[in-house]
Design an enzyme around this catalytic site. Structure first.
Site, PDB file in Angstrom:
ATOM      1  N   TRP A 177      41.949  57.309  41.580  1.00 42.35           N
ATOM      2  CA  TRP A 177      41.472  56.560  40.963  1.00 42.35           C
ATOM      3  C   TRP A 177      40.138  55.846  41.665  1.00 42.35           C
ATOM      4  O   TRP A 177      40.181  55.494  42.668  1.00 42.35           O
ATOM      5  CB  TRP A 177      42.421  55.286  40.549  1.00 42.35           C
ATOM      6  CG  TRP A 177      41.871  54.002  39.580  1.00 42.35           C
ATOM      7  CD1 TRP A 177      42.187  53.940  38.240  1.00 42.35           C
ATOM      8  CD2 TRP A 177      41.138  52.911  39.962  1.00 42.35           C
ATOM      9  NE1 TRP A 177      41.410  52.745  37.815  1.00 42.35           N
ATOM     10  CE2 TRP A 177      40.919  52.128  39.007  1.00 42.35           C
ATOM     11  CE3 TRP A 177      41.044  52.168  41.488  1.00 42.35           C
ATOM     12  CZ2 TRP A 177      40.447  50.880  39.195  1.00 42.35           C
ATOM     13  CZ3 TRP A 177      40.366  51.438  41.405  1.00 42.35           C
ATOM     14  CH2 TRP A 177      40.010  50.465  40.524  1.00 42.35           C
ATOM     15  N   HIS A 223      40.159  54.748  53.540  1.00 35.35           N
ATOM     16  CA  HIS A 223      40.851  55.346  52.165  1.00 35.35           C
ATOM     17  C   HIS A 223      40.225  56.979  51.839  1.00 35.35           C
ATOM     18  O   HIS A 223      40.850  57.631  51.272  1.00 35.35           O
ATOM     19  CB  HIS A 223      40.763  54.633  51.096  1.00 35.35           C
ATOM     20  CG  HIS A 223      41.580  54.985  49.928  1.00 35.35           C
ATOM     21  ND1 HIS A 223      43.001  54.918  50.063  1.00 35.35           N
ATOM     22  CD2 HIS A 223      41.360  55.106  48.407  1.00 35.35           C
ATOM     23  CE1 HIS A 223      43.666  55.227  48.844  1.00 35.35           C
ATOM     24  NE2 HIS A 223      42.665  55.325  47.926  1.00 35.35           N
ATOM     25  N   SER A 232      45.667  59.322  46.775  1.00 31.19           N
ATOM     26  CA  SER A 232      45.774  57.939  46.362  1.00 31.19           C
ATOM     27  C   SER A 232      46.540  57.858  45.104  1.00 31.19           C
ATOM     28  O   SER A 232      47.933  58.075  45.107  1.00 31.19           O
ATOM     29  CB  SER A 232      44.185  57.678  46.054  1.00 31.19           C
ATOM     30  OG  SER A 232      44.376  55.993  45.844  1.00 31.19           O
ATOM     31  N   MET A 233      46.021  57.569  43.891  1.00 27.70           N
ATOM     32  CA  MET A 233      46.863  57.385  42.767  1.00 27.70           C
ATOM     33  C   MET A 233      47.508  58.700  42.281  1.00 27.70           C
ATOM     34  O   MET A 233      48.461  58.848  41.879  1.00 27.70           O
ATOM     35  CB  MET A 233      45.817  56.927  41.699  1.00 27.70           C
ATOM     36  CG  MET A 233      46.639  56.880  40.173  1.00 27.70           C
ATOM     37  SD  MET A 233      45.786  56.328  38.958  1.00 27.70           S
ATOM     38  CE  MET A 233      46.827  56.416  37.527  1.00 27.70           C
ATOM     39  N   ASP A 290      42.490  52.613  56.446  1.00 26.00           N
ATOM     40  CA  ASP A 290      42.662  52.417  55.052  1.00 26.00           C
ATOM     41  C   ASP A 290      42.754  50.850  54.571  1.00 26.00           C
ATOM     42  O   ASP A 290      43.605  50.235  54.684  1.00 26.00           O
ATOM     43  CB  ASP A 290      43.738  53.215  54.500  1.00 26.00           C
ATOM     44  CG  ASP A 290      43.633  53.626  53.201  1.00 26.00           C
ATOM     45  OD1 ASP A 290      42.955  52.581  52.271  1.00 26.00           O
ATOM     46  OD2 ASP A 290      44.285  54.664  52.713  1.00 26.00           O
TER      47      ASP A 290
END
Length: 278
Positions: free
Chosen positions: A34, A258, A100-101, A229
């Site tokens: 995202w 990240h 991530s997402m 991150d």
């Protein structure tokens, strides 16, 4: 352009998901973070194909070149979309890689559908097991963090995304590793997403508990996280996923933010390809 239709419908209309499909060999599905799209994987796709794999990257509903319905951004629906991609393309022995997402899709898919068609999994800078601070998850983030995201997006989505990009890459620390132009490119990708999807997905990745899903993992799993991150802190994500997944390998990228897909792409790609070939 390549599309598959999902079984889930929005007002009687099936959702089209855009995908790219390159190479031959064992299929590797890349699931983006995202608020980006399949384009975030630009520096991984070539390495995966050159290593002898079939690389498939698709856009989550609401993002990139996929349809942008008003609803359907919960993880049960998103996992169903992933299942539709696998089914429509007739895939087996798949390696699913979530960033991530996208790590949430991997987790919920395995929790819901099992691993009959999955041979390996990878979670990169991923949100599982549980981002939200609760009584039984005291190290998580306060709900105000996610509400703050939504408030800022409703106020000035494009401005929020610019600031988020700086934090995504820890740009002040890593400006020698990526250009302002690349960061702007990713900002433009994020801006092209559905505003509604951008908002709804915050609740999905911020409030969804994947702890039981991770306990269902029964395939070799790679967990990669940067120790710098600032979006999904390693202590509440990567380290805890490693503890919950039985057959997992944990790789920490020193100094990795990240967005290590760009800033530490060489190190990440070496880790990922080694895992794919193992």
């Amino acid at each position: 352009m390549n599309y598959i239709e999902t079984k889930n419908e929005e007002k009687g209309k099936k959702i089209k998901l855009f995908y790219e499909d390159y190479g031959e060999g064992q299929p590797v599905i890349l699931i983006h973070g995202w608020p980006l799209s399949h384009r975030m994987w630009e520096y991984q796709v070539e390495k995966i194909v050159d290593a002898g794999f079939r690389c498939i990257s698709y856009d989550r509903r609401g993002f990139g070149d996929s349809d942008k319905p008003w609803e359907g951004y919960d993880y049960d629906t998103l996992a169903s979309d992933l299942n539709d991609v696998i089914t429509a393309l007739g895939l087996s022995k798949v390696v699913v890689v979530g960033f991530s997402m996208g790590g949430g899709e991997v987790a919920r898919f395995i929790g819901k559908y099992g691993t009959a068609n999955i041979e390996k999994a990878a979670l990169i800078s991923a949100v599982p097991p549980f981002m939200l601070k609760t009584d039984d998850n005291p190290d998580g983030l306060e709900n105000e963090v996610f509400e703050g995201f939504k408030n800022e997006i409703r106020k000035d989505r494009q401005g929020f995304l610019a600031g988020f990009g700086d934090k995504f890459y820890n740009f002040s620390k890593n400006s020698s590793k990526l250009s302002k132009d690349l960061k702007h490119h990713h900002w433009a990708i994020a801006c092209s997403a559905s505003p509604k999807a951008t908002l709804d997905c915050i609740d999905s990745f911020g409030l969804t508990d994947f702890r039981e899903d991770l306990k269902s993992f029964d395939v070799p799993t790679l967990v990669v996280h940067g120790d710098d991150d600032e979006i999904v802190p390693i202590d509440i994500a990567g380290k805890k996923s490693k503890e919950l997944i039985k057959n997992s390998t944990f790789e920490v990228i020193e100094g990795g933010p990240h967005g290590l897909i760009v800033t530490h792409k060489d190190e990440l790609n070496e880790i990922l390809v080694r895992f794919l070939k193992s």
